[in-house]
Design an enzyme around this catalytic site. Structure first.
Site, short mmCIF file in Angstrom:
data_model
loop_
_atom_site.label_atom_id
_atom_site.label_comp_id
_atom_site.label_asym_id
_atom_site.label_seq_id
_atom_site.Cartn_x
_atom_site.Cartn_y
_atom_site.Cartn_z
N LYS A 223 6.46 23.09 -13.67
CA LYS A 223 5.77 22.03 -13.49
C LYS A 223 5.67 22.36 -11.90
CE LYS A 223 4.26 17.20 -14.03
NZ LYS A 223 4.99 15.77 -14.42
N HIS B 249 7.07 8.55 -27.36
CA HIS B 249 6.38 9.31 -26.55
C HIS B 249 6.31 11.25 -26.71
CE1 HIS B 249 3.06 11.17 -23.92
NE2 HIS B 249 4.07 12.32 -23.24
N GLU C 39 8.42 17.75 -24.39
CA GLU C 39 7.88 18.43 -23.49
C GLU C 39 8.34 20.13 -22.62
OE1 GLU C 39 5.10 16.94 -22.37
OE2 GLU C 39 5.68 14.75 -22.31
N ARG D 100 -4.03 22.11 -13.87
CA ARG D 100 -2.84 20.51 -14.16
C ARG D 100 -3.15 19.70 -15.12
NH1 ARG D 100 -0.05 16.30 -10.55
NH2 ARG D 100 1.65 15.08 -12.36
N ARG E 83 0.37 -1.55 -0.41
CA ARG E 83 -0.17 -0.05 0.35
C ARG E 83 1.14 1.34 0.16
NH1 ARG E 83 -3.37 -3.18 3.56
NH2 ARG E 83 -4.74 -4.39 2.96
N HIS F 146 -1.30 16.12 -25.71
CA HIS F 146 -1.51 14.79 -25.27
C HIS F 146 -2.30 13.59 -25.57
CE1 HIS F 146 2.13 15.93 -23.68
NE2 HIS F 146 2.02 15.18 -22.45
N GLU G 99 -4.78 16.83 -10.61
CA GLU G 99 -5.85 17.76 -11.78
C GLU G 99 -7.11 17.90 -11.60
OE1 GLU G 99 -3.41 15.79 -15.72
OE2 GLU G 99 -5.27 15.63 -16.92
N ASN H 205 -1.22 18.63 -20.31
CA ASN H 205 -1.51 17.74 -21.94
C ASN H 205 -1.64 18.04 -22.56
OD1 ASN H 205 -1.33 15.15 -20.19
ND2 ASN H 205 -3.52 15.89 -18.82
N LYS I 141 2.71 11.25 -10.91
CA LYS I 141 2.05 10.49 -12.04
C LYS I 141 2.29 9.46 -12.18
CE LYS I 141 -1.50 13.88 -14.15
NZ LYS I 141 -1.25 14.25 -15.74
N HIS J 28 -1.51 10.79 -27.03
CA HIS J 28 -1.55 9.46 -27.10
C HIS J 28 -1.91 8.49 -27.75
CE1 HIS J 28 -0.72 10.91 -22.23
NE2 HIS J 28 -0.26 10.03 -23.20
P1 NAD Z 1 12.27 5.75 -21.96
O1 NAD Z 1 12.14 5.98 -20.70
O2 NAD Z 1 11.24 5.15 -22.67
O3 NAD Z 1 13.25 6.24 -22.11
C1 NAD Z 1 13.87 6.47 -23.28
C2 NAD Z 1 15.17 5.45 -23.92
O4 NAD Z 1 16.59 6.41 -23.30
C3 NAD Z 1 15.04 4.53 -23.76
O5 NAD Z 1 15.44 3.29 -24.56
C4 NAD Z 1 15.79 4.10 -22.21
O6 NAD Z 1 16.31 3.03 -21.90
C5 NAD Z 1 16.46 4.64 -22.45
N1 NAD Z 1 17.96 5.72 -21.97
C6 NAD Z 1 16.89 6.51 -20.75
N2 NAD Z 1 18.23 7.14 -20.22
C7 NAD Z 1 19.33 6.92 -20.54
C8 NAD Z 1 20.68 7.58 -20.85
N3 NAD Z 1 20.70 8.58 -20.15
N4 NAD Z 1 21.52 7.60 -21.93
C9 NAD Z 1 20.72 5.79 -22.96
N5 NAD Z 1 19.64 5.73 -22.96
C10 NAD Z 1 19.00 5.71 -22.57
O7 NAD Z 1 11.28 7.41 -22.32
P2 NAD Z 1 11.62 9.00 -21.64
O8 NAD Z 1 11.38 10.11 -23.28
O9 NAD Z 1 11.88 9.05 -20.83
O10 NAD Z 1 9.24 8.56 -21.41
C11 NAD Z 1 8.47 8.24 -21.75
C12 NAD Z 1 7.09 7.92 -21.30
O11 NAD Z 1 7.29 9.15 -19.77
C13 NAD Z 1 5.91 8.00 -21.81
O12 NAD Z 1 5.58 6.62 -21.29
C14 NAD Z 1 5.43 8.94 -21.05
O13 NAD Z 1 4.06 7.93 -21.14
C15 NAD Z 1 5.57 8.85 -19.87
N6 NAD Z 1 5.19 9.88 -19.26
C16 NAD Z 1 4.77 10.52 -18.32
C17 NAD Z 1 4.95 11.89 -17.39
C18 NAD Z 1 4.37 11.92 -16.18
O14 NAD Z 1 4.37 12.84 -15.77
N7 NAD Z 1 4.49 10.49 -15.01
C19 NAD Z 1 4.34 12.60 -18.43
C20 NAD Z 1 5.58 12.63 -19.72
C21 NAD Z 1 6.21 11.31 -19.82
N1 GLY Z 2 2.92 15.01 -18.06
C1 GLY Z 2 1.02 15.61 -17.45
C2 GLY Z 2 1.44 15.75 -16.09
O1 GLY Z 2 1.70 15.73 -15.76
O2 GLY Z 2 0.12 16.42 -15.25
#
Ligand code: NAD
Ligand code: GLY
Length: 360
Positions: free
Chosen positions: A226, A264, A184, A240, A120, A247, A236, A244, A142, A251
C-alpha cells in the site's frame, strides 16, 4: 517491531507494526506537539484499550480527552462526526492538538476526516486495532463518512503523522472481523504481488489461527504494497485505483443491504469474485485462475457470492462510484492473478451477466 515508511516528502510518516506498541510512549512522543491529545474511539474498543493508551500518554505528561463514539458502520455519518467536533470545541482544542484514532477502519476514517476539517486540519495519529485497519485503512490518508446514497462519498485525503499497529490487539477481534480483514490482505496479492498471493495460499491457516509471526509478515507486506502505491499516486489519479479491486461491487452491496449488514471485507470478497467473473468473460482470467481466487476466499471463510439485489440495482448503486468518469463506469479487473487493470471495456450487459452469475 518492524517499521516501514510512507514516502510523501515532508508529509512522510512511519508505520510501526508489532506486539505491545500501545505501551510505547517513545514511539508516540515525537509526533505530539502539545500537552493534550484527543483520543477518538468507540464503545467496543474503549473498554479494551483506551485505559492502556491513556496510561501510556499520561506517562509522557500528556492529558487525554477521550471521545467515545457509537460502534458500527451505520454510525459513520455527519451526526457522529459532529460529536467529535462538539468535543473538540468544548475542550478548546487548538489547531496543534493531536487527534488519535483508536479503533478499526470506521474510527480511523471518521477520526481522520474530523482531523482534516477541524480548524482546517489538525495533526492525527492512527492506532488501528482490526486486521483490516492495520493492513489497509490506516495507511494512505483516505478519510470519509458514508452518505445514504453511497459509501465513503464525503471525505478528504489527509495523511496521519504516524501509524501504530499493535498486533496484540487482534487477539480480542471477533472471528468474523478477522476474516473480513483477510479480504484486503488477499487483495494485495491479487492486484500486484503474486508471490504474496502464493504465500497466502500456503499460510492462510496460520493467519486464521492468529499466529503472530504470520500476522506480522502479512501486515508488513500488505502495508509495504500500500505504501508503494500511495507514494506513487496519493490522490488516486491512476495506479491507486487498483486498491479498489472488488470495491465497486462491494460498496454497492454495503449500501444496498444497509450499512453494517455485510462487513466491508465480506462485501469486498463477494465483489472480487464478481470482478473475477467479469475478467473471465472478457477473456483475461482463465477458469482455473477464477477457481484459485474463489478457493482462497472460501478458505478464509468469506462469501464468494453477493446478495441477489438484481443487476439493475447493482448498476444503479455503482453509478455513484468514485471511479466513474464522464458518466462511464470504470472497474478494477484482473488480467491475471497478480496483475489488475482499471478498465471501462465492459458494458452494462456484460457487467449484469457477471453479477447474476455471482449472486445468490
Ligand atoms: P470497524 O471499524 O467497524 O471494526 C470492526 C468491529 O471490530 C467494530 O465493532 C469494532 O468496534 C471492533 N473492534 C475494533 N478493534 C477491535 C479489537 N481489537 N478487539 C475487538 N473488537 C474490535 O471495521 P473495519 O473492518 O476495521 O473497517 C471497515 C471500514 O474501513 C469501512 O468503513 C471501510 O469503508 C473503511 N476502509 C477504509 C479504507 C481507507 O483507505 N481509508 C480502506 C479500507 C476500508
Ligand atoms: N483502500 C483503497 C485506498 O486506500 O486507496
Amino acid at each position: 517491531m518492524e517499521t516501514l515508511g510512507v514516502a510523501l516528502g515532508d508529509r512522510s510518516y512511519p508505520i510501526h507494526i508489532g506486539s505491545g506498541l500501545l505501551d510505547r510512549m517513545d514511539l508516540i512522543q515525537p509526533h505530539i506537539k502539545q500537552k493534550k491529545v484527543v483520543v477518538v474511539t468507540n464503545t467496543t474498543v474503549a473498554p479494551l484499550y483506551l485505559d492502556r493508551l491513556q496510561r501510556t500518554l499520561e506517562s509522557g505528561r500528556i492529558a487525554v480527552l477521550p471521545v467515545i463514539l457509537p460502534d458500527g458502520e451505520q454510525f459513520k455519518t455527519w451526526e457522529t462526526l459532529n460529536l467529535v467536533f462538539d468535543a473538540l470545541l468544548g475542550a478548546r482544542c487548538e489547531r496543534g492538538t493531536t487527534l488519535v484514532a483508536l479503533g478499526g477502519g470506521v474510527i480511523g476514517d471518521m477520526g481522520g476526516f474530523a482531523a482534516s476539517c477541524y480548524q482546517r486540519g489538525m495533526p492525527f495519529i492512527q492506532v488501528p486495532t482490526t486486521l483490516l485497519s492495520q493492513v489497509d485503512s490506516s495507511v494512505g490518508g483516505k478519510t470519509a463518512i458514508n452518505h445514504p446514497l453511497g459509501k465513503n462519498m464525503i471525505g478528504a485525503f489527509y495523511q496521519p503523522q504516524l501509524v501504530l499497529a499493535d498486533i496484540s490487539t487482534l487477539n480480542t477481534l471477533p472471528e468474523r472481523e478477522l476474516k473480513a480483514g483477510l479480504a484486503e490482505v488477499i487483495k494485495y496479492g491479487l492486484i500486484r504481488d503474486i508471490e504474496f498471493f502464493a504465500w497466502l495460499e500456503a499460510n492462510l491457516e496460520k493467519l486464521l489461527d492468529r499466529d503472530p509471526v504470520a500476522l506480522t509478515y502479512a501486515i508488513h507486506r500488505s502495508c509495504a504494497n500500500k505504501a508503494e502505491v500511495v507514494a506513487a499516486d496519493e490522490k488516486e489519479m491512476g495506479e491507486r485505483a487498483l486498491l479498489n479491486l472488488g470495491h465497486t461491487f462491494g460498496h454497492a452491496i454495503e449500501t444496498g443491504m444497509g450499512y453494517g449488514e455485510w462487513l466491508h471485507g465480506e462485501a469486498v470478497s463477494a465483489g472480487t469474485l464478481i470482478a473475477a467473473e467479469l475478467s473471465h468473460q472478457l477473456g483475461w482470467l482463465d477458469a482455473n485462475a477464477v477457481k484459485r481466487v474463489e478457493q482462497i476466499f472460501v478458505r478464509a471463510g468469506l462469501p464468494v457470492f453477493g446478495p441477489r439485489l438484481g443487476s439493475a440495482r447493482y448498476l444503479e448503486l455503482m453509478s455513484h462510484d468514485k471511479k466513474v468518469q464522464d458518466g462511464k463506469l470504470r472497474l478494477v479487473l484482473l488480467q491475471e492473478i497478480g496483475r489488475a487493470v482499471v478498465s471501462d471495456q465492459a458494458n452494462d450487459r456484460q457487467i449484469g451477466v457477471a453479477i447474476e452469475a455471482r449472486c445468490t
